[in-house]
Design an enzyme around this catalytic site. Structure first.
Site, PDB file in Angstrom:
ATOM      1  CE1 TYR A  39      -3.953   2.141   0.657  1.00 40.98           C
ATOM      2  CE2 TYR A  39      -2.640   3.125   2.419  1.00 40.98           C
ATOM      3  CZ  TYR A  39      -3.763   3.139   1.602  1.00 40.98           C
ATOM      4  OH  TYR A  39      -4.680   4.164   1.720  1.00 40.98           O
ATOM      5  CD  GLU A  45       8.075   1.984  -0.681  1.00 38.04           C
ATOM      6  OE1 GLU A  45       7.866   3.031  -1.326  1.00 38.04           O
ATOM      7  OE2 GLU A  45       9.100   1.833   0.011  1.00 38.04           O
ATOM      8  CE  LYS A  99      -3.687   4.724  -2.115  1.00 41.09           C
ATOM      9  NZ  LYS A  99      -4.788   5.400  -2.817  1.00 41.09           N
ATOM     10  CB  SER A 119     -15.607   0.868  11.417  1.00 38.15           C
ATOM     11  OG  SER A 119     -14.357   0.539  10.875  1.00 38.15           O
TER      12      SER A 119
HETATM   13  P1  NAD Z   1     -12.721   1.789   0.552  1.00 36.40           P
HETATM   14  O1  NAD Z   1     -12.050   0.466   0.619  1.00 36.40           O
HETATM   15  O2  NAD Z   1     -14.072   1.932   1.141  1.00 36.40           O
HETATM   16  O3  NAD Z   1     -12.817   2.304  -0.953  1.00 36.40           O
HETATM   17  C1  NAD Z   1     -11.976   1.876  -1.991  1.00 36.40           C
HETATM   18  C2  NAD Z   1     -12.847   1.568  -3.196  1.00 36.40           C
HETATM   19  O4  NAD Z   1     -12.004   1.174  -4.299  1.00 36.40           O
HETATM   20  C3  NAD Z   1     -13.796   0.407  -2.936  1.00 36.40           C
HETATM   21  O5  NAD Z   1     -15.093   0.745  -3.387  1.00 36.40           O
HETATM   22  C4  NAD Z   1     -13.205  -0.736  -3.739  1.00 36.40           C
HETATM   23  O6  NAD Z   1     -14.155  -1.690  -4.154  1.00 36.40           O
HETATM   24  C5  NAD Z   1     -12.566   0.019  -4.887  1.00 36.40           C
HETATM   25  N1  NAD Z   1     -11.456  -0.722  -5.518  1.00 36.40           N
HETATM   26  C6  NAD Z   1     -10.425  -1.372  -4.921  1.00 36.40           C
HETATM   27  N2  NAD Z   1      -9.611  -1.923  -5.844  1.00 36.40           N
HETATM   28  C7  NAD Z   1     -10.151  -1.621  -7.062  1.00 36.40           C
HETATM   29  C8  NAD Z   1      -9.785  -1.923  -8.388  1.00 36.40           C
HETATM   30  N3  NAD Z   1      -8.700  -2.665  -8.665  1.00 36.40           N
HETATM   31  N4  NAD Z   1     -10.578  -1.474  -9.401  1.00 36.40           N
HETATM   32  C9  NAD Z   1     -11.700  -0.745  -9.146  1.00 36.40           C
HETATM   33  N5  NAD Z   1     -12.085  -0.440  -7.898  1.00 36.40           N
HETATM   34  C10 NAD Z   1     -11.324  -0.859  -6.863  1.00 36.40           C
HETATM   35  O7  NAD Z   1     -11.697   2.829   1.218  1.00 36.40           O
HETATM   36  P2  NAD Z   1     -11.804   4.404   1.431  1.00 36.40           P
HETATM   37  O8  NAD Z   1     -11.458   4.661   2.833  1.00 36.40           O
HETATM   38  O9  NAD Z   1     -13.070   4.926   0.867  1.00 36.40           O
HETATM   39  O10 NAD Z   1     -10.576   4.903   0.549  1.00 36.40           O
HETATM   40  C11 NAD Z   1     -10.748   5.541  -0.710  1.00 36.40           C
HETATM   41  C12 NAD Z   1      -9.392   6.043  -1.189  1.00 36.40           C
HETATM   42  O11 NAD Z   1      -8.863   6.998  -0.265  1.00 36.40           O
HETATM   43  C13 NAD Z   1      -8.335   4.938  -1.329  1.00 36.40           C
HETATM   44  O12 NAD Z   1      -7.562   5.191  -2.476  1.00 36.40           O
HETATM   45  C14 NAD Z   1      -7.478   5.112  -0.095  1.00 36.40           C
HETATM   46  O13 NAD Z   1      -6.172   4.692  -0.300  1.00 36.40           O
HETATM   47  C15 NAD Z   1      -7.560   6.613   0.126  1.00 36.40           C
HETATM   48  N6  NAD Z   1      -7.318   6.937   1.556  1.00 36.40           N
HETATM   49  C16 NAD Z   1      -8.271   6.716   2.489  1.00 36.40           C
HETATM   50  C17 NAD Z   1      -8.009   7.014   3.821  1.00 36.40           C
HETATM   51  C18 NAD Z   1      -9.019   6.812   4.912  1.00 36.40           C
HETATM   52  O14 NAD Z   1      -8.708   7.061   6.075  1.00 36.40           O
HETATM   53  N7  NAD Z   1     -10.248   6.440   4.645  1.00 36.40           N
HETATM   54  C19 NAD Z   1      -6.745   7.513   4.186  1.00 36.40           C
HETATM   55  C20 NAD Z   1      -5.799   7.690   3.189  1.00 36.40           C
HETATM   56  C21 NAD Z   1      -6.092   7.424   1.863  1.00 36.40           C
END
Ligand code: NAD
Ligand code: UDP
Length: 314
Positions: free
Chosen positions: A146, A148, A150, A190
């Site tokens: 994750y 690396e 990103k 959660s």
């Molecule tokens: P989440 O897991 O709910 O959402 C990720 C979404 O991407 C999901 O709907 C999943 O089905 C989809 N997905 C995963 N792999 C895929 C692929 N290969 N093709 C198409 N869709 C794919 O997580 P989130 O918390 O909503 O995170 C959303 C984004 O924000 C992510 O990129 C995450 O790295 C980034 N992020 C979130 C947080 C946080 O605290 N929530 C912090 C830092 C970064």
């Protein structure tokens, strides 16, 4: 304002579904692309009847062809248990997903925003973390797929910007929480809320003295929109997060108090490479976007508890 055609990859996930909702409210035409690995149709069911909303079940590892003006690239599992389930796929999703969406942005002349993460700072030796800090990341540990992945995605974004002039925006999201997180998401907010509502033990990993800073999803989405609409030439990276910092023990105690739970705390082993502290420096976001979070942890937790109360007991 002209209706923008906007692609949101990962749009059926926790943050993505809130983003799609807001973009539609603002009068845009939204295409949500998601492979539903961690996302759910339930998160976007209320949007399905909107003629300006479209859902495409597709993996970002496949070529992406959608005519659009803007792209938000969120596709990637974000919870450690989910991104470590198939780490090779996680790395591919970050890197190939970035290549596919950047290629599309180049062809369509679209502006593209990357959802990067505070994980690019790894287990930070500088506190709080400013965007100028390069981080302290293990390149071959269990979180590396994750972290690396990103980091490489950020590299690709800046190379497309320098080499092809693609209009990029990069945000680094710090721990965000709120409604539509899955009960089995595995992330701390959660987990603690669901455990407290069921009067089960609250699972603290390690001694609970590690810190995180929690941003409510409504605040985050406001920051994302401001970044997408920010002046030409401001690429970021910019931190988006809430600088209020808490230990996991403080979080557990607060959740127990707010839910009126009888749960006890159970200490469990700390996962490998778990960052000891994390808190965003948000001076840049304030200066460039006029953004700062408005929802305190207390208020955000209450909203999130209300949501989980319905989900857990329905
Ligand atoms: P989440 O897991 O709910 O959402 C990720 C979404 O991407 C999901 O709907 C999943 O089905 C989809 N997905 C995963 N792999 C895929 C692929 N290969 N093709 C198409 N869709 C794919 O997580 P989130 O918390 O909503 O995170 C959303 C984004 O924000 C992510 O990129 C995450 O790295 C980034 N992020 C979130 C947080 C946080 O605290 N929530 C912090 C830092 C970064
Ligand atoms: N954590 C915990 N109990 C849980 C889930 C997580 O104590 O049930 C801890 C975890 O070890 C980490 C912090 O809470 O120190 C935040 O974990 P999360 O998975 O939410 O996000 P990240 O580690 O990616 O910031």
């Amino acid at each position: 304002m002209k209706r923008q055609r906007i692609l949101v990859t990962g749009g059926a996930g926790f943050i993505g579904s809130h983003l799609c909702e807001k973009l539609l409210e603002n009068g845009n035409d939204v295409v949500c692309m998601d492979n539903l690995f961690t996302g759910r149709k339930d998160n976007i069911r209320h949007l399905m009847d909107n003629p300006y909303f479209e859902f495409i079940r597709q993996d970002v590892l496949e070529d992406v062809y959608v005519e659009c003006d803007q792209i938000y690239n969120l596709a990637c599992p974000a919870s450690p248990i989910h991104y470590q389930y198939d780490p090779i796929k996680t790395g591919k999703t970050s890197v190939i997903g970035a290549l596919h969406t950047l290629g599309l942005a180049k062809r369509c002349n679209a502006r593209i925003l990357q959802a990067s993460t505070s994980e690019v700072y790894g287990d930070p030796q500088v506190h709080p973390q400013p965007e100028t800090y390069f981080g302290s990341v293990n390149p071959n540990g269990v979180r590396s797929c994750y972290d690396e992945g990103k980091r490489m995605a950020e590299t690709l974004f800046f190379d497309y910007y320098r080499q092809h002039g693609v209009d990029i925006k990069v945000i680094r999201i710090f721990n965000t929480y709120g409604s539509r997180m899955r009960c089995d998401d595995g992330r701390v907010v959660s987990n603690f809320i669901v455990q407290a509502l069921k009067n089960e033990d609250i699972t603290i990993y390690g001694d609970g003295m590690q810190t995180r800073s929690f941003c409510h999803v409504e605040d985050l989405v406001k920051g994302m929109l401001l970044m997408m609409d920010s002046r030409n030439g401001f690429t970021g990276p910019v931190n988006l997060g809430n600088p209020e910092e808490f230990t996991m023990l403080e979080l557990a105690e607060r959740v127990i108090r707010l839910t009126g739970s009888h749960s006890k705390i159970r200490y469990m082993p700390l996962p490998k490479d778990d960052p000891k502290q994390r808190k965003p420096d948000i001076h840049l976001a304030k200066k460039e976007l006029g953004w700062q979070p408005e929802i305190s942890l207390e208020e955000g937790l209450k909203k999130t508890i209300d949501y989980f109360q319905k989900v857990v007991f329905d």
